[in-house]
Design a protein around this motif. Structure first.
Motif, PDB file in Angstrom:
ATOM      1  N   LEU A  55      43.957  34.707  49.752  1.00 14.19           N
ATOM      2  CA  LEU A  55      42.894  35.374  50.504  1.00 14.19           C
ATOM      3  C   LEU A  55      42.817  34.785  51.903  1.00 14.19           C
ATOM      4  O   LEU A  55      42.613  33.571  52.065  1.00 14.19           O
ATOM      5  CB  LEU A  55      41.541  35.196  49.808  1.00 14.19           C
ATOM      6  N   ASN A  56      42.989  35.627  52.906  1.00 16.54           N
ATOM      7  CA  ASN A  56      42.781  35.234  54.291  1.00 16.54           C
ATOM      8  C   ASN A  56      41.463  35.847  54.738  1.00 16.54           C
ATOM      9  O   ASN A  56      41.405  36.999  55.188  1.00 16.54           O
ATOM     10  CB  ASN A  56      43.936  35.719  55.173  1.00 16.54           C
ATOM     11  N   ILE A  57      40.405  35.091  54.580  1.00 13.50           N
ATOM     12  CA  ILE A  57      39.058  35.629  54.703  1.00 13.50           C
ATOM     13  C   ILE A  57      38.707  36.005  56.141  1.00 13.50           C
ATOM     14  O   ILE A  57      38.034  37.014  56.379  1.00 13.50           O
ATOM     15  CB  ILE A  57      38.039  34.628  54.128  1.00 13.50           C
ATOM     16  N   ILE A  58      39.172  35.220  57.105  1.00 10.50           N
ATOM     17  CA  ILE A  58      38.843  35.515  58.501  1.00 10.50           C
ATOM     18  C   ILE A  58      39.645  36.707  59.016  1.00 10.50           C
ATOM     19  O   ILE A  58      39.095  37.634  59.623  1.00 10.50           O
ATOM     20  CB  ILE A  58      39.084  34.280  59.385  1.00 10.50           C
ATOM     21  N   ASP A  59      40.961  36.699  58.774  1.00  4.63           N
ATOM     22  CA  ASP A  59      41.812  37.737  59.345  1.00  4.63           C
ATOM     23  C   ASP A  59      41.581  39.107  58.699  1.00  4.63           C
ATOM     24  O   ASP A  59      41.657  40.137  59.368  1.00  4.63           O
ATOM     25  CB  ASP A  59      43.288  37.352  59.209  1.00  4.63           C
ATOM     26  N   GLU A  96      39.228  41.118  57.983  1.00  7.37           N
ATOM     27  CA  GLU A  96      37.815  41.383  58.257  1.00  7.37           C
ATOM     28  C   GLU A  96      37.343  42.684  57.626  1.00  7.37           C
ATOM     29  O   GLU A  96      36.164  42.809  57.252  1.00  7.37           O
ATOM     30  CB  GLU A  96      37.583  41.413  59.776  1.00  7.37           C
ATOM     31  N   THR A  97      38.226  43.644  57.468  1.00  7.93           N
ATOM     32  CA  THR A  97      37.802  44.936  56.908  1.00  7.93           C
ATOM     33  C   THR A  97      37.387  44.830  55.451  1.00  7.93           C
ATOM     34  O   THR A  97      36.631  45.664  54.952  1.00  7.93           O
ATOM     35  CB  THR A  97      38.939  45.971  57.027  1.00  7.93           C
ATOM     36  N   VAL A  98      37.885  43.782  54.764  1.00  4.76           N
ATOM     37  CA  VAL A  98      37.507  43.565  53.362  1.00  4.76           C
ATOM     38  C   VAL A  98      36.405  42.524  53.239  1.00  4.76           C
ATOM     39  O   VAL A  98      35.437  42.713  52.498  1.00  4.76           O
ATOM     40  CB  VAL A  98      38.734  43.138  52.533  1.00  4.76           C
ATOM     41  N   PHE A  99      36.533  41.438  53.997  1.00  7.64           N
ATOM     42  CA  PHE A  99      35.641  40.302  53.764  1.00  7.64           C
ATOM     43  C   PHE A  99      34.432  40.240  54.696  1.00  7.64           C
ATOM     44  O   PHE A  99      33.427  39.618  54.355  1.00  7.64           O
ATOM     45  CB  PHE A  99      36.445  39.000  53.861  1.00  7.64           C
ATOM     46  N   HIS A 100      34.484  40.832  55.877  1.00  5.74           N
ATOM     47  CA  HIS A 100      33.325  40.947  56.774  1.00  5.74           C
ATOM     48  C   HIS A 100      32.678  39.599  57.094  1.00  5.74           C
ATOM     49  O   HIS A 100      31.473  39.525  57.359  1.00  5.74           O
ATOM     50  CB  HIS A 100      32.260  41.876  56.168  1.00  5.74           C
ATOM     51  N   PHE A 101      33.465  38.513  57.058  1.00  6.78           N
ATOM     52  CA  PHE A 101      32.871  37.189  57.247  1.00  6.78           C
ATOM     53  C   PHE A 101      32.389  36.985  58.682  1.00  6.78           C
ATOM     54  O   PHE A 101      31.278  36.514  58.916  1.00  6.78           O
ATOM     55  CB  PHE A 101      33.886  36.102  56.871  1.00  6.78           C
ATOM     56  N   ALA A 102      33.233  37.319  59.649  1.00  4.61           N
ATOM     57  CA  ALA A 102      32.886  37.060  61.051  1.00  4.61           C
ATOM     58  C   ALA A 102      31.665  37.856  61.482  1.00  4.61           C
ATOM     59  O   ALA A 102      30.774  37.333  62.172  1.00  4.61           O
ATOM     60  CB  ALA A 102      34.080  37.376  61.949  1.00  4.61           C
ATOM     61  N   THR A 103      31.598  39.122  61.096  1.00  6.05           N
ATOM     62  CA  THR A 103      30.454  39.946  61.503  1.00  6.05           C
ATOM     63  C   THR A 103      29.168  39.499  60.812  1.00  6.05           C
ATOM     64  O   THR A 103      28.087  39.550  61.406  1.00  6.05           O
ATOM     65  CB  THR A 103      30.717  41.432  61.177  1.00  6.05           C
ATOM     66  N   SER A 106      34.165  40.530  45.028  1.00  5.84           N
ATOM     67  CA  SER A 106      32.986  41.291  45.444  1.00  5.84           C
ATOM     68  C   SER A 106      32.404  40.599  46.670  1.00  5.84           C
ATOM     69  O   SER A 106      32.055  39.423  46.624  1.00  5.84           O
ATOM     70  CB  SER A 106      31.955  41.329  44.319  1.00  5.84           C
ATOM     71  N   VAL A 107      32.339  41.332  47.775  1.00  6.50           N
ATOM     72  CA  VAL A 107      31.817  40.788  49.026  1.00  6.50           C
ATOM     73  C   VAL A 107      30.609  41.612  49.444  1.00  6.50           C
ATOM     74  O   VAL A 107      30.715  42.823  49.674  1.00  6.50           O
ATOM     75  CB  VAL A 107      32.885  40.820  50.140  1.00  6.50           C
ATOM     76  N   ASN A 108      29.468  40.933  49.494  1.00  9.07           N
ATOM     77  CA  ASN A 108      28.221  41.619  49.853  1.00  9.07           C
ATOM     78  C   ASN A 108      28.043  42.904  49.037  1.00  9.07           C
ATOM     79  O   ASN A 108      27.707  43.966  49.559  1.00  9.07           O
ATOM     80  CB  ASN A 108      28.190  41.935  51.351  1.00  9.07           C
ATOM     81  N   ASP A 109      28.334  42.781  47.726  1.00  8.77           N
ATOM     82  CA  ASP A 109      28.152  43.851  46.740  1.00  8.77           C
ATOM     83  C   ASP A 109      29.182  44.982  46.844  1.00  8.77           C
ATOM     84  O   ASP A 109      29.011  46.025  46.220  1.00  8.77           O
ATOM     85  CB  ASP A 109      26.735  44.443  46.816  1.00  8.77           C
ATOM     86  N   GLN A 110      30.243  44.779  47.613  1.00  4.17           N
ATOM     87  CA  GLN A 110      31.350  45.732  47.641  1.00  4.17           C
ATOM     88  C   GLN A 110      32.539  45.107  46.913  1.00  4.17           C
ATOM     89  O   GLN A 110      33.027  44.051  47.307  1.00  4.17           O
ATOM     90  CB  GLN A 110      31.739  46.086  49.087  1.00  4.17           C
ATOM     91  N   ILE A 121      23.757  34.718  54.161  1.00  6.01           N
ATOM     92  CA  ILE A 121      24.104  35.779  55.103  1.00  6.01           C
ATOM     93  C   ILE A 121      25.461  36.398  54.762  1.00  6.01           C
ATOM     94  O   ILE A 121      25.843  37.415  55.344  1.00  6.01           O
ATOM     95  CB  ILE A 121      24.114  35.252  56.554  1.00  6.01           C
ATOM     96  N   TRP A 122      26.171  35.776  53.828  1.00  7.61           N
ATOM     97  CA  TRP A 122      27.457  36.312  53.354  1.00  7.61           C
ATOM     98  C   TRP A 122      27.718  35.726  51.972  1.00  7.61           C
ATOM     99  O   TRP A 122      27.459  34.546  51.731  1.00  7.61           O
ATOM    100  CB  TRP A 122      28.581  35.935  54.312  1.00  7.61           C
ATOM    101  N   LYS A 123      28.222  36.552  51.065  1.00 10.82           N
ATOM    102  CA  LYS A 123      28.517  36.066  49.706  1.00 10.82           C
ATOM    103  C   LYS A 123      29.764  36.753  49.177  1.00 10.82           C
ATOM    104  O   LYS A 123      29.917  37.970  49.278  1.00 10.82           O
ATOM    105  CB  LYS A 123      27.344  36.321  48.762  1.00 10.82           C
ATOM    106  N   MET A 124      30.642  35.944  48.593  1.00 11.13           N
ATOM    107  CA  MET A 124      31.837  36.472  47.941  1.00 11.13           C
ATOM    108  C   MET A 124      31.886  35.955  46.508  1.00 11.13           C
ATOM    109  O   MET A 124      31.614  34.776  46.264  1.00 11.13           O
ATOM    110  CB  MET A 124      33.106  36.041  48.674  1.00 11.13           C
TER     111      MET A 124
END
Length: 278
Positions: free
Chosen positions: A202-206, A208-215, A185-189, A170-173
């Motif tokens: 890398l602060n993956i949770i905070d 969010e605009t780059v990593f989109h982990f929470a959503t 590359s996060v979800n192909d971006q 459901i999420w890939k980096m």
């Protein structure tokens, strides 16, 4: 005729009784032999090194190393001297404990090394593995790489996946080096996050605009997996809540590759053991 029939019945009863007694003797003999064998095995295992010994030592050494790490850490500061003094005390205590049992024990402290993201922290460790399973929510997720020279190119990137209970990512980096820059590359971006051989944080949770982990992981129960983790070296820290409501922490700072030796009058075992910190 009736008298003959009565004799036949008596003979059959005697035959059955003899068979029953014989069967009981056989069962008793087998049980006695098993008891004697088990007693001998227990006696031998208490007087010599058994195959559980090293696994027990590995477990308590890992726990001692974790305790040493937390004892040596104040805020963001880590004191190497405090860490190794703690392990030296542990080594003396466990050596005394084994001496009472008639064993000699030695624990060779090693230096702290930067850890790979593999399961045991060494480059030869398991590269594809699950960090934590049954996650309800991830509260913090940070990665720090002081040495990005281990990163491969886009054909063999270091991957972090969040995978739900159906086995669906459901999420890939992906992290890789294109020869000039470190890319994520996060979800192909894809984004450039630093120059080659530079350190990255890398602060993956905070972020969010780059990593989109929470959503991406919202309303899901999932696990976090590393893939190709022998291609990356650094620190990671993950905290959150499991599906059963319990909090969890998974983190790694360094790794030591130490040597443990235990010997009795009959044999000696030497083991090279990687200890992750914490």
């Amino acid at each position: 005729m009736k008298k003959m029939k009565h004799c036949d019945e008596s003979g059959q009863i005697l035959l059955l009784a003899a068979f029953a007694i014989g069967f009981m003797i056989v069962i008793s003999t087998v049980m006695l032999n098993n008891i004697i064998y088990a007693s001998n095995m227990a006696s031998e295992s208490s007087n010599d090194i058994n195959h559980f010994e090293i696994s027990n030592i590995a477990q308590i050494t890992q726990e001692a190393s974790n305790a040493a790490y937390y004892n040596a850490t104040t805020g963001d500061q880590f004191d190497n001297d405090v860490y190794f003094n703690y392990l030296e005390t542990y080594s003396q205590e466990i050596s005394t404990l084994y001496a009472y049992r008639g064993f000699s024990f030695s624990f060779g402290n090693s230096t702290l090394h930067d850890a790979y993201f593999t399961k045991n922290g060494l480059i030869t460790g398991r590269s594809n593995w699950t960090i934590i399973d049954n996650i309800n929510q991830t509260s913090t997720f940070t990665i720090e790489m002081g040495d990005t020279s281990k990163l491969s190119n886009s054909s063999n990137p270091f991957e972090i996946n969040a995978i739900n209970h159906s086995g669906v990512p459901i999420w890939k980096m992906e992290l890789y080096d294109d020869g000039s820059n470190i890319n994520v590359s996060v979800n192909d971006q894809t984004h450039i996050i630093g120059a080659s051989n530079s350190s990255i944080y890398l602060n993956i949770i905070d972020n969010e605009t780059v990593f989109h982990f929470a959503t991406s992981t919202a309303s899901e129960s999932y696990r976090i997996d590393y893939f190709n983790s022998s291609n990356a070296m650094g620190l990671y820290s993950i905290t959150g809540t499991l599906s059963d409501g319990h909090d969890f922490t998974r983190e790694r700072y360094k790794v030591i590759n130490t040597t443990i030796s235990i010997a009795s009058s009959k044999n000696r075992i030497n083991v090279s053991l990687p200890i992750t910190v914490p």
